[in-house]
Design a protein around this motif. Structure first.
Motif, mmCIF file in Angstrom:
data_model
loop_
_atom_site.group_PDB
_atom_site.id
_atom_site.type_symbol
_atom_site.label_atom_id
_atom_site.label_comp_id
_atom_site.label_asym_id
_atom_site.label_seq_id
_atom_site.Cartn_x
_atom_site.Cartn_y
_atom_site.Cartn_z
ATOM 1 N N GLY A 162 36.463 32.274 39.569
ATOM 2 C CA GLY A 162 35.662 33.434 39.149
ATOM 3 C C GLY A 162 35.593 33.559 37.652
ATOM 4 N N GLY A 163 35.496 32.436 37.005
ATOM 5 C CA GLY A 163 35.589 32.401 35.555
ATOM 6 C C GLY A 163 34.519 33.193 34.829
ATOM 7 N N GLU A 164 33.263 33.121 35.280
ATOM 8 C CA GLU A 164 32.182 33.772 34.558
ATOM 9 C C GLU A 164 32.308 35.291 34.603
ATOM 10 N N VAL A 165 32.689 35.818 35.758
ATOM 11 C CA VAL A 165 32.872 37.267 35.862
ATOM 12 C C VAL A 165 34.030 37.727 34.975
ATOM 13 N N ASP A 226 32.217 42.366 45.365
ATOM 14 C CA ASP A 226 32.843 41.087 44.989
ATOM 15 C C ASP A 226 33.776 41.275 43.798
ATOM 16 N N TYR A 227 33.343 42.089 42.848
ATOM 17 C CA TYR A 227 34.177 42.322 41.663
ATOM 18 C C TYR A 227 35.461 43.056 42.037
ATOM 19 N N GLN A 228 35.350 44.013 42.923
ATOM 20 C CA GLN A 228 36.537 44.736 43.358
ATOM 21 C C GLN A 228 37.515 43.825 44.086
ATOM 22 N N MET A 229 37.005 42.877 44.883
ATOM 23 C CA MET A 229 37.878 41.919 45.557
ATOM 24 C C MET A 229 38.582 41.025 44.543
ATOM 25 N N LEU A 230 37.855 40.675 43.473
ATOM 26 C CA LEU A 230 38.481 39.866 42.420
ATOM 27 C C LEU A 230 39.620 40.634 41.771
ATOM 28 N N LEU A 231 39.418 41.930 41.508
ATOM 29 C CA LEU A 231 40.471 42.740 40.908
ATOM 30 C C LEU A 231 41.680 42.841 41.821
ATOM 31 N N ALA A 244 47.778 42.872 24.137
ATOM 32 C CA ALA A 244 46.605 42.245 24.744
ATOM 33 C C ALA A 244 46.102 43.053 25.925
ATOM 34 N N ASN A 245 44.785 42.929 26.199
ATOM 35 C CA ASN A 245 44.178 43.564 27.366
ATOM 36 C C ASN A 245 44.184 42.591 28.538
ATOM 37 N N SER A 246 45.047 42.837 29.514
ATOM 38 C CA SER A 246 45.082 41.997 30.709
ATOM 39 C C SER A 246 44.150 42.564 31.771
ATOM 40 N N LEU A 247 43.603 41.683 32.601
ATOM 41 C CA LEU A 247 42.686 42.092 33.656
ATOM 42 C C LEU A 247 43.355 43.041 34.643
ATOM 43 N N ASN A 248 44.671 42.919 34.820
ATOM 44 C CA ASN A 248 45.390 43.720 35.821
ATOM 45 C C ASN A 248 46.240 44.815 35.195
ATOM 46 N N HIS A 249 45.880 45.274 33.991
ATOM 47 C CA HIS A 249 46.714 46.267 33.320
ATOM 48 C C HIS A 249 46.695 47.622 34.006
ATOM 49 N N SER A 250 45.527 48.196 34.213
ATOM 50 C CA SER A 250 45.440 49.568 34.701
ATOM 51 C C SER A 250 45.531 49.634 36.224
#
Length: 489
Positions: A162-165, A226-231, A244-250
């Motif tokens: 899911g690199g592009e997203v 799809d984005y929510q499933m990626l999260l 740093a801002n990580s994708l899974n921070h919040s």
């Protein structure tokens, strides 16, 4: 260090007041850019307002250096009998400062370690240069995607699935310069590591950042489900807590809920006006006499007190007039803490006691040389007043008078003796100066000279109680300092 700690205490109280308002009115609103601005506004008000409140309370001695000699203000004092405390309270204040310094060092080390780790991952990863950022691919499968400065970092498995997203999400962090927010919050946290609001506001910054990045992904045309499933898939994995801002921070639930919310109305933004009474409440708290006294004392405390021992030199000096000026009471002196807590000059304390001067005169008992009049010996002398006595022309004029009239004793110059003499005196109802006495001496010659010049001071404006002039006590520290260049020889 004491001044820095006192400043941090005041700013942390204001930051806590601002956090309560933000959490109550703004954190759940869908107005991400505005919320980011509000957080910055609260930070800056909390950091700047203490300087306005304090005047020069948090200024250190080095702020008043003129030609290598420290200048200070006379300080109103109370009456003390017997031996004054020297150990317990001063030690407690120094322990507090020591703990504060340890916290600063620990947070600084932690921050540097985080930076080193970031650079290590960036340096060891595979680099792909793109137009506005550099993509770093790493083999660490347990590392969640994150962005920092101009770098987007993810493991190779995430890039293939899911690199592009993910890139769209992280690019928004870079575009909005979110890393600057986190760096700023981390710097504040270094000096306010004891403040819960500083930690919580850093998390609020991250939450707003993720809201903005999520919104950018959705606006790009990506399917929300799809984005929510990626999260959900990326909800686990190591992340950098500091910079740093990580994708899974919040928290994932809050982010998904925000995706379905309607944008907040402009009227909701008027809630920012509540910050005015909130900050005013913080100002009232730091003005409470007991708390203000603690801040004054802590501000004056040194972690490593300076020695006031005599210094023996054999250096001839040609000019004596230029090397003497009045200076503040040593921060390590227990008298300083008691003075500033009981009756600071800038904010006269309420009347707490008054004392009749008793015979024999204090001058006869304690003064080491010199004579003063005994005019006020039968009058009530106040240790704390509603309106403090003031020298004619202000403190600046008084310092000029002392500078022009004190002469460094020749015998002390030849012996290389220097130090701080603390002189207490009485300002009578008519403003005249009397009953000068040394309460902390250095050498008989220096003590006599300090008494002499204090006794010749011009009249002051007397202190007042209920609008009537009264006699009151004052103390002036006078420092005799040999020229720096002479001591170095």
């Amino acid at each position: 260090m004491g001044a820095l700690f006192s400043y941090s205490i005041v700013s942390s109280i204001l930051l806590c007041c601002g956090y309560v308002v933000y959490k109550w009115l703004f954190s759940s609103e869908k107005q991400h850019f505005y919320n980011r601005v509000i957080i910055f506004f609260i930070y800056f008000i909390s950091l700047l307002l203490p300087m306005v409140l304090s005047g020069n309370r948090f200024a250190t001695a080095t702020d008043d250096v003129a030609a290598g000699v420290v200048i200070g203000n006379p300080i109103a004092v109370g009456i003390f009998t017997g031996e004054m405390e020297s150990g317990s309270k001063g030690m407690i204040f120094r322990i507090i400062l020591g703990l504060y310094l340890v916290g600063i060092v620990a947070m600084t080390v932690y921050t540097f370690i985080s930076v080193i780790q970031l650079f290590g991952i960036i340096k060891n990863g595979e680099r792909i240069e793109r137009k506005r950022y550099t993509l770093i691919l790493t083999d660490k499968r347990d590392l969640a995607p994150f962005s920092w400065m101009r770098y987007v970092v993810m493991n190779k498995a995430d890039y293939l699935s899911g690199g592009e997203v993910i890139v769209i999400h992280e690019q928004q962090h870079l575009k909005c310069y979110h890393w600057i927010d986190l760096l700023f919050a981390q710097i504040v946290l270094i000096f306010q590591w004891f403040n819960p609001a500083a930690w919580l506001f850093r998390e609020e910054f991250r939450t707003v950042h993720e809201y903005q990045a999520d919104e950018a992904v959705i606006h790009s045309g990506t399917n929300v489900k799809d984005y929510q499933m990626l999260l959900i898939k990326k909800a686990v994995g190591s992340r950098f807590h500091s910079l740093a801002n990580s994708l899974n921070h919040s928290k994932l639930k809050k982010r998904v809920t925000m995706m379905y919310k309607e944008k907040s109305s402009l009227a909701r933004r008027l809630g920012a006006l509540v910050l005015v009474p909130a900050m005013a409440l913080g100002c009232v708290v730091v003005r409470i006499p007991a708390f203000a006294g603690f801040l004054e004392t802590e501000s004056a405390t040194e972690l490593f007190p300076r020695s006031e021992d005599k210094i023996s030199k054999k250096t001839p000096i040609t000019s004596n007039r230029e090397m003497i000026k009045p200076v503040a009471v040593p921060d390590s002196d227990p008298l300083s803490a008691a003075n500033r807590t009981q009756a600071p000059l800038t904010e006269p304390a309420p009347i707490v006691e008054k004392e009749k001067s008793a015979a024999p005169s204090p001058v006869k008992e304690n003064v080491k040389g010199g004579e003063t009049d005994d005019k006020s010996s039968s009058e009530e002398i106040y240790s704390a007043v509603q309106q403090s006595a003031e020298p004619e022309g202000g403190m600046k004029q008084l310092l000029t008078f002392l500078h022009d009239n004190i002469t460094y004793p020749e015998e002390a110059v030849k012996a290389g003796i220097e130090g701080r003499v603390i002189v207490r005196f009485v300002i009578d109802k008519d403003g005249s100066v009397g009953q000068a006495q040394v309460i902390k001496g250095v050498d008989s010659a220096l003590d006599v000279e300090a008494i002499r010049v204090v006794s010749t001071m011009p009249k002051w404006s007397p202190a007042e109680v209920d609008g009537k002039p009264v006699a009151s006590y004052f103390v002036i520290p006078v420092s005799f300092q040999l020229p720096k260049e002479e001591k170095e020889e």
